[in-house]
Design an enzyme around this catalytic site. Structure first.
Site, short mmCIF file in Angstrom:
data_model
loop_
_atom_site.label_atom_id
_atom_site.label_comp_id
_atom_site.label_asym_id
_atom_site.label_seq_id
_atom_site.Cartn_x
_atom_site.Cartn_y
_atom_site.Cartn_z
N GLU A 157 0.84 -1.21 0.00
CA GLU A 157 0.00 0.00 0.00
C GLU A 157 0.87 1.25 0.00
O GLU A 157 2.07 1.19 0.20
CB GLU A 157 -0.90 0.03 1.25
CG GLU A 157 -2.35 -0.36 1.00
CD GLU A 157 -3.15 0.68 0.23
OE1 GLU A 157 -2.59 1.74 -0.16
OE2 GLU A 157 -4.34 0.43 -0.02
N ARG B 241 -7.39 0.23 13.26
CA ARG B 241 -6.05 0.60 12.79
C ARG B 241 -6.20 1.67 11.73
O ARG B 241 -7.27 1.84 11.13
CB ARG B 241 -5.32 -0.61 12.20
CG ARG B 241 -5.91 -1.16 10.91
CD ARG B 241 -4.89 -2.04 10.18
NE ARG B 241 -5.40 -2.74 9.02
CZ ARG B 241 -5.50 -2.25 7.79
NH1 ARG B 241 -5.21 -0.98 7.56
NH2 ARG B 241 -5.94 -3.00 6.79
N ASN C 217 -5.56 3.30 8.03
CA ASN C 217 -5.41 2.78 6.67
C ASN C 217 -4.68 3.84 5.84
O ASN C 217 -3.67 4.35 6.29
CB ASN C 217 -6.77 2.37 6.08
CG ASN C 217 -6.61 1.36 4.97
OD1 ASN C 217 -5.76 0.47 5.02
ND2 ASN C 217 -7.42 1.47 3.92
N GLU D 112 -9.71 -6.04 9.74
CA GLU D 112 -10.52 -6.93 8.89
C GLU D 112 -10.52 -8.37 9.42
O GLU D 112 -9.51 -8.87 9.90
CB GLU D 112 -9.99 -6.93 7.46
CG GLU D 112 -10.22 -5.60 6.75
CD GLU D 112 -9.44 -5.49 5.46
OE1 GLU D 112 -10.08 -5.27 4.42
OE2 GLU D 112 -8.20 -5.60 5.50
N ASN E 267 -9.82 5.22 2.67
CA ASN E 267 -8.86 4.84 1.63
C ASN E 267 -8.34 6.02 0.85
O ASN E 267 -7.94 7.02 1.43
CB ASN E 267 -9.44 3.74 0.74
CG ASN E 267 -8.57 2.50 0.77
OD1 ASN E 267 -7.34 2.60 0.80
ND2 ASN E 267 -9.17 1.33 0.77
N ASP F 95 -9.83 1.74 -4.13
CA ASP F 95 -8.83 1.67 -3.07
C ASP F 95 -8.00 2.95 -3.08
O ASP F 95 -8.52 4.04 -2.87
CB ASP F 95 -8.00 0.40 -3.27
CG ASP F 95 -7.25 -0.05 -2.02
OD1 ASP F 95 -6.87 0.82 -1.21
OD2 ASP F 95 -7.03 -1.26 -1.86
#
Length: 299
Positions: free
Chosen positions: A18, A101, A103, A121, A154, A204
């Site tokens: 990511e 958490r 992202n 998740e 996101n 995303d």
């Protein structure tokens, strides 16, 4: 259109790659492996990847004006000194939500570090809903909370005139826009500028090009799509050889290369055997557009 070329520059097999960010000083691409708990740097000179392990899921990385990097780690904003491999906590958020958490995160044109949270998740894109919030870390290291009720915070970026903030809450399948005040960092007037079809899969990470168009990586969709934020129309689709494309950024000498991160979490042996490059970093050339250099955190 020039001919688009896709190359896997690092087949690292990240669990959730990511937050790609180009570090011009190092001629390198930064990124993270969230569940692998690593901050990574791929050198375009040596073609090697260096990684620093951290003590919690690390979900985004950004440049820092005073040197080193800033990261989102668990529910903390933290500083990372690369050479010393030293991580220091700046501040905590979501203290009342031990299952949360951070992202995705990105720095705005004024140097504020925006990042959002989500529930951990159970499996990819399956989680307790509405647990996340969007925050920004200011240069004085104080934190502003912008809104809550987020599913999966996101992709984020700003328009070229800095008057619009673009944002993706993945499970809404929507790219949203807000009015943005660069002086104060305040956002308002939320609206959807583009709804993705379910078959395009989950929006995303996101970045903007110098023509003001948005590029969105579609998780499970194996593609990045170029959108016109004015009309919501899809202008271009670039298919990748892996399904779990997670985020994208521009980089390289003149920001004409696109880098795309990917994930391998949630894939079984058979799926992985069909997509051996899952979790790799990809470089796309020949798009015919350039990107905007990343802003450094001002604190």
């Amino acid at each position: 259109m020039s001919s688009v070329k896709i190359e896997c520059v690092a087949s690292e097999g990240y669990r959730i790659g990511e937050s790609p960010v180009w570090d011009e000083k190092e001629s390198a691409l930064l990124c993270v492996d969230i569940t692998g708990r690593k901050v990574c740097r791929w050198s375009s000179v040596t073609k090697q990847v260096q990684a620093i392990s951290v003590d919690a899921p690390v979900s985004s990385v950004a440049l820092r004006k005073s040197g080193g990097y800033v990261i989102t780690l668990g529910t903390r904003f933290a500083a990372l000194k690369w050479n010393e491999q030293l991580v220091t906590t700046i501040t905590h958020v979501d203290k009342d939500k031990p299952n949360n958490r951070f992202n995705d995160g990105k720095v705005d044109p004024a140097g504020r570090y925006f990042a959002g949270t989500m529930a951990e998740e159970i499996r990819p894109a399956v989680l307790e809903r509405h647990q996340g919030s969007l925050y920004s870390l200011l240069s004085d290291l104080s934190v502003v909370k912008h809104f809550d009720q987020v599913d999966i915070s996101n992709g984020l970026d700003w328009s070229l005139d800095h008057k619009t903030f673009f944002y993706i809450d993945s499970l809404s399948y929507s790219v949203d826009a807000f009015d943005y005040d660069l002086q104060t960092g305040k956002i308002g007037n939320r609206r959807s500028i583009c709804k993705l079809e379910k078959e395009e899969s989950i929006p995303d990470g996101m970045c903007i090009d110098t023509e003001g168009k948005l590029w969105v990586a579609c998780y499970d969709g194996g593609r990045v799509i170029r959108l016109d934020p004015e009309t919501g129309k899809r202008l271009q689709t670039v298919k990748l050889p892996v399904d779990k494309t997670t985020s994208c950024c521009f980089g390289g000498k003149d920001y004409s290369e696109m880098y795309v991160t990917s994930a391998s979490d949630g894939m079984d042996k058979e799926w992985l055997s069909r997509q051996p490059q899952a979790g790799g970093i990809f470089k796309i050339t020949g798009l015919g557009v350039k990107g905007v250099p990343p802003y450094p955190f001002a604190g």
